[in-house]
Design a protein around this motif. Structure first.
Motif, PDB file in Angstrom:
ATOM      1  N   LYS A   1       0.718  -1.271   0.041  1.00  0.00           N
ATOM      2  CA  LYS A   1       0.133   0.201  -0.078  1.00  0.00           C
ATOM      3  C   LYS A   1       0.925   1.317   0.025  1.00  0.00           C
ATOM      4  O   LYS A   1       2.036   1.343   0.621  1.00  0.00           O
TER       5      LYS A   1
ATOM      6  N   LEU B   1      -4.978  -6.652   8.086  1.00  0.00           N
ATOM      7  CA  LEU B   1      -4.981  -7.276   6.625  1.00  0.00           C
ATOM      8  C   LEU B   1      -4.873  -5.755   5.707  1.00  0.00           C
ATOM      9  O   LEU B   1      -4.232  -5.856   4.636  1.00  0.00           O
ATOM     10  N   LEU B   2      -5.652  -4.924   5.825  1.00  0.00           N
ATOM     11  CA  LEU B   2      -5.787  -3.759   5.075  1.00  0.00           C
ATOM     12  C   LEU B   2      -4.344  -2.928   4.750  1.00  0.00           C
ATOM     13  O   LEU B   2      -4.033  -2.629   3.686  1.00  0.00           O
TER      14      LEU B   2
ATOM     15  N   ARG C   1      -4.294 -13.098   4.834  1.00  0.00           N
ATOM     16  CA  ARG C   1      -5.270 -13.425   3.782  1.00  0.00           C
ATOM     17  C   ARG C   1      -5.802 -14.718   3.921  1.00  0.00           C
ATOM     18  O   ARG C   1      -7.069 -15.159   3.653  1.00  0.00           O
TER      19      ARG C   1
ATOM     20  N   ILE D   1     -21.022  -4.257  12.737  1.00  0.00           N
ATOM     21  CA  ILE D   1     -19.545  -4.795  12.600  1.00  0.00           C
ATOM     22  C   ILE D   1     -19.114  -5.218  14.027  1.00  0.00           C
ATOM     23  O   ILE D   1     -18.424  -5.946  14.191  1.00  0.00           O
TER      24      ILE D   1
ATOM     25  N   THR E   1      -8.971  -3.854  12.373  1.00  0.00           N
ATOM     26  CA  THR E   1      -8.975  -3.509  10.807  1.00  0.00           C
ATOM     27  C   THR E   1     -10.545  -4.039  10.415  1.00  0.00           C
ATOM     28  O   THR E   1     -11.034  -2.862   9.506  1.00  0.00           O
TER      29      THR E   1
ATOM     30  N   THR F   1     -17.421   2.455   5.469  1.00  0.00           N
ATOM     31  CA  THR F   1     -17.867   2.060   4.024  1.00  0.00           C
ATOM     32  C   THR F   1     -19.287   1.729   3.998  1.00  0.00           C
ATOM     33  O   THR F   1     -19.707   2.175   3.117  1.00  0.00           O
ATOM     34  N   THR F   2     -19.515   0.762   4.677  1.00  0.00           N
ATOM     35  CA  THR F   2     -21.082   0.433   4.492  1.00  0.00           C
ATOM     36  C   THR F   2     -22.089   1.406   4.792  1.00  0.00           C
ATOM     37  O   THR F   2     -23.217   1.799   3.979  1.00  0.00           O
TER      38      THR F   2
ATOM     39  N   ILE G   1      -7.640   4.231  -4.138  1.00  0.00           N
ATOM     40  CA  ILE G   1      -6.897   3.594  -3.285  1.00  0.00           C
ATOM     41  C   ILE G   1      -5.505   3.818  -3.627  1.00  0.00           C
ATOM     42  O   ILE G   1      -5.445   4.216  -4.884  1.00  0.00           O
TER      43      ILE G   1
ATOM     44  N   SER H   1     -12.566  -2.676  -4.952  1.00  0.00           N
ATOM     45  CA  SER H   1     -11.334  -3.000  -5.647  1.00  0.00           C
ATOM     46  C   SER H   1     -11.244  -4.236  -6.514  1.00  0.00           C
ATOM     47  O   SER H   1     -12.634  -4.685  -6.830  1.00  0.00           O
TER      48      SER H   1
ATOM     49  N   CYS I   1     -11.734  -6.278  -1.687  1.00  0.00           N
ATOM     50  CA  CYS I   1     -12.340  -6.405  -0.479  1.00  0.00           C
ATOM     51  C   CYS I   1     -12.678  -7.615   0.022  1.00  0.00           C
ATOM     52  O   CYS I   1     -13.510  -8.383  -0.539  1.00  0.00           O
TER      53      CYS I   1
ATOM     54  N   GLY J   1     -14.682  -8.416   2.594  1.00  0.00           N
ATOM     55  CA  GLY J   1     -15.881  -8.235   3.230  1.00  0.00           C
ATOM     56  C   GLY J   1     -17.072  -7.716   2.484  1.00  0.00           C
ATOM     57  O   GLY J   1     -18.191  -7.460   2.714  1.00  0.00           O
TER      58      GLY J   1
ATOM     59  N   PHE K   1     -20.355  -9.914   2.805  1.00  0.00           N
ATOM     60  CA  PHE K   1     -20.834  -9.552   4.170  1.00  0.00           C
ATOM     61  C   PHE K   1     -21.525  -8.181   4.162  1.00  0.00           C
ATOM     62  O   PHE K   1     -22.705  -7.998   4.225  1.00  0.00           O
TER      63      PHE K   1
END
Ligand code: HEM
Length: 501
Positions: free
Chosen positions: A99, A114-115, A126, A179, A304, A312-313, A378, A440, A446, A448, A451
Motif C-alpha cells: 500500500k 489485513l488492510l 489473507r 460490525i 481492521t 464504508t457500509t 486507493i 477494488s 475487499c 468483506g 458481508f
C-alpha cells in the motif's frame, strides 16, 4: 549559535537538492506517461488540496489522458490510473501488493492488519482470514443484521413525517453496531448511545487521519508532534486498543469456561452455551505457520474489521437511501419486489432466501456503489522496478493512485455515467472485472464484500418496508475523505409507509 544558522541552512539546501535530483531522475524515467500540468515546486498540490475538488480534478485528467498519467505532490511523483487495462496489470497480479505511504497514518491503530499489511504478512493473513467469510459463516450473521435493522427502524420512526435530516449518522451507528457484534461478539449499542468513549475515539481517529493526508505539518512524522492532534491521536488509539484487548481477553475466558461446561452439559444448545461464532472466535481458533495468533495480532485484525467494515457500509447505505429518495420510479419497483417477498407480513425478519430474491434491490445497491463508491481512491506502491508493456518501467518506490470514482463513471462502459440507472445491472450484463471496482479487484480486493451486500440488503429492505423516502431538495456535495462523504450531509425526508399490499 552563530554557526548553527548556516549549518541548518546548508542542511536544508542539501536536503532540497537531494529531493530535487531524485525527482528529476523519476521524471526522466517516467516520460512515457503524460504529466498533468503542474506549477513549479508545488506540483499539483494546490488543485488537489480541497477535498470537494479532488474528484472533479481527477475526473478531468482521467478523461483527458485515458486514465493513465502522473501528478506531483511537492517531492513525490505519483502514477494516477483509472484505465481498466492498466488496472488489470496493477491489481490483477501478485507483483504490486504493497500500500502507498498514506496508509501508514493508520498503522498505530491497525498495525499489520489485513488492510495495511505489507505483502509478505498480508499473504499469510489473507489465507488465514478468507475462510471466515465463507457463506456458511456469513449466513449466521443475518440475525444480527436484522436485529440492528429493527433498532434503526425504531430510531428513524422519530424522524418520519417531519423535517429533512442527514441520514448518514444513523446509517453509521447502525453499521458500527453490526460490525462490532459480528466481529467481537459484543454490542456497543452505538445506535442508542452514540456518545461512548469508544465511538468518539473511532470518529476522532478517522478525522485525524484525513487531516494527516491533507495538512503539510501533520503529514510528516517529524512535524506531526508539533500539533495537538498528535497527542489526541495517541489517546484515541489507546482507547481503541484497550477496548479491543479487553474484549479479546473476555472472549478467551468465556471460551475456556464454555469448554469446561460443554464437557459437563450434554445438550449444550438448550443451555445457551454454544454461542454463534463471530470473527474473533475464528481468529482465536486460527493458525499461521502452525502457531496460534498472539493477542496483538488478533487485535490488529479485529481493529481492521472495525475500521474497514463500518464507514464504508454506512456511506453506501446512506447514498443508496438518497438515490431512492430522488428516484421515485426506482423506489416503487423496489417496494413492489419487497411486497412480493414479504406478502402481508412486512414485519418479519429477512431470511437468507429472501435476500437471494432481492434482485432489483441488489441492482440498486450496485448502481449506487458505481456512482458513489465509498472508497473513492486507493493507493499502491512498487517495491522494485516493474516492467509494463513496450518495455516501459515503473520505478521502485512509485506511489500509484487508483481513482475508483473515475473507473466507475467511464462513459465507455457506462453510457450517461452521471445518471442513476440500476437497470444497467440487469442479469445478463457483465462488466469487465476492472471496469467496475467499488470493492477494488484482484487478490487484494475487499474481503468483506459479500458481508457488506447481505448487510445492506437487510437494512435497506427494512427501511423500504416501513418508510417512503422523499427528496430533500438538497444536492450532494461530494467530498473525498477516508471514505466518500457529502459535505452538506446526505439529506432525505421520511414518511411512514402506511399502506402495504
Ligand atoms: C460497501 C461496503 C464496502 C466497500 C465499498 C469496501 C471497499 C473496499 C475496498 C475498495 C478495499 C480495497 C482497499 C485498498 O486497496 O486499499 C477494501 C478492502 C478491505 N475491506 Fe472492504 N469495503 C466494504 C465493506 C467491508 C466490510 C463490511 C468489511 C469487513 C467485514 C471489509 C473489510 C475489508 C478488509 C479487511 C480489506 C483489506 C483486504 C486486503 O487487503 O486483503 N470491507 N474494501
Amino acid at each position: 549559535m552563530a554557526i548553527l544558522v548556516p549549518v541548518l541552512v546548508g542542511l536544508f539546501v542539501a536536503l532540497v537538492s537531494y529531493w530535487w535530483i531524485q525527482l528529476e531522475k523519476r521524471r526522466n524515467k517516467m516520460k512515457w506517461l503524460p504529466e498533468a500540468p503542474r506549477v513549479p515546486l508545488l506540483g499539483n498540490v494546490l488543485e488537489l488540496r480541497d477535498s470537494t475538488e479532488i474528484l472533479k480534478v481527477f475526473m478531468k485528467y482521467c478523461e483527458k489522458y485515458d486514465g493513465l498519467f502522473t501528478i506531483e505532490l511537492i517531492t513525490a511523483k505519483f502514477i494516477v490510473a483509472s484505465n481498466p487495462e492498466f488496472l488489470e496489470f496493477l491489481l490483477g497480479k501478485m507483483d504490486i501488493l504493497d500500500k502507498s505511504y498514506e496508509y501508514k497514518f493508520l498503522s498505530n491503530w491497525l498495525g499489520s492488519g489485513l488492510l495495511t499489511a505489507d505483502a509478505e504478512i498480508w499473504k499469510k493473513s489473507r489465507k488465514m482470514l478468507t475462510p471466515s467469510f465463507h457463506f456458511s459463516i456469513l449466513e449466521n450473521f443475518i440475525e444480527t443484521f436484522n436485529s440492528n435493522a429493527d433498532i434503526l427502524k425504531e430510531i428513524l420512526s422519530e424522524k418520519a413525517d417531519a423535517e429533512t435530516f442527514d441520514v448518514f449518522p444513523y446509517a453509521a451507528m447502525s453499521a458500527l453496531d453490526i460490525i462490532s457484534e459480528t466481529t467481537m461478539g459484543v454490542s456497543i449499542n452505538a445506535q442508542r448511545n452514540p456518545k461512548s468513549d469508544y465511538i468518539n475515539a473511532v470518529k476522532e481517529k478517522c478525522r485525524i487521519l484525513i487531516e494527516r493526508i491533507y495538512s503539510p505539518i501533520k503529514k510528516f512524522d517529524l512535524t506531526f508532534p508539533l500539533t495537538n492532534d498528535y497527542y489526541a491521536d495517541l489517546n484515541h488509539v489507546k482507547t481503541l486498543h484497550d477496548h479491543t484487548l479487553k474484549i479479546i481477553n473476555k472472549r478467551k475466558q468465556e471460551l475456556k469456561s464454555n469448554v469446561k461446561k460443554e464437557t459437563m452439559v450434554k445438550n449444550d444448545e438448550d443451555e445457551g452455551i454454544k454461542k454463534r461464532k463471530v470473527f474473533l472466535d475464528l481468529m482465536l481458533d486460527a493458525t499461521i505457520d502452525g502457531r496460534q495468533l498472539s493477542d496483538n495480532e488478533i487485535r490488529q485484525e479485529v481493529d481492521t474489521f472495525m475500521f474497514a467494515g463500518h464507514d464504508t457500509t454506512a456511506t453506501s447505505l446512506s447514498f443508496t437511501l438518497y438515490c431512492l429518495s430522488t428516484h421515485p420510479e426506482v423506489q416503487k419497483r423496489a417496494v413492489e419486489e419487497q411486497q412480493k417477498i414479504f406478502g402481508s407480513d412486512r414485519n418479519r425478519s429477512a431470511t437468507h432466501r429472501d435476500l437471494q430474491e432481492m434482485k432489483y434491490l441488489e441492482m440498486i445497491i450496485k448502481e449506487s456503489l458505481r456512482m458513489y463508491p465509498p472508497v473513492p481512491y486507493i493507493g499502491r506502491k512498487t517495491k522494485r522496478d516493474i516492467s509494463y508493456k513496450d518495455g516501459n518501467v515503473i520505478l521502485a518506490g512509485t506511489g500509484i493512485l487508483v481513482i475508483i470514482f473515475a473507473v466507475n463513471r467511464n462513459p465507455k462502459y457506462f453510457p450517461e455515467p452521471d445518471k442513476f440507472n440500476p437497470s444497467r445491472f440487469e442479469e445478463n450484463k457483465i462488466y469487465s472485472q476492472y471496469a467496475y471496482i467499488p470493492f477494488s479487484a484482484g487478490p487484494r480486493n475487499c474481503i468483506g464484500q459479500k458481508f457488506a451486500m447481505l448487510e445492506m440488503k437487510v437494512v435497506l429492505s427494512k427501511v423500504l418496508r416501513h418508510f417512503e423516502l422523499l427528496p430533500s431538495g438538497q444536492d450532494l456535495i461530494l467530498s473525498a475523505q477516508t471514505v466518500l462523504k457529502s459535505q452538506n450531509g446526505v439529506n432525505i425526508k421520511l414518511k411512514k409507509r402506511d399502506i402495504w399490499n
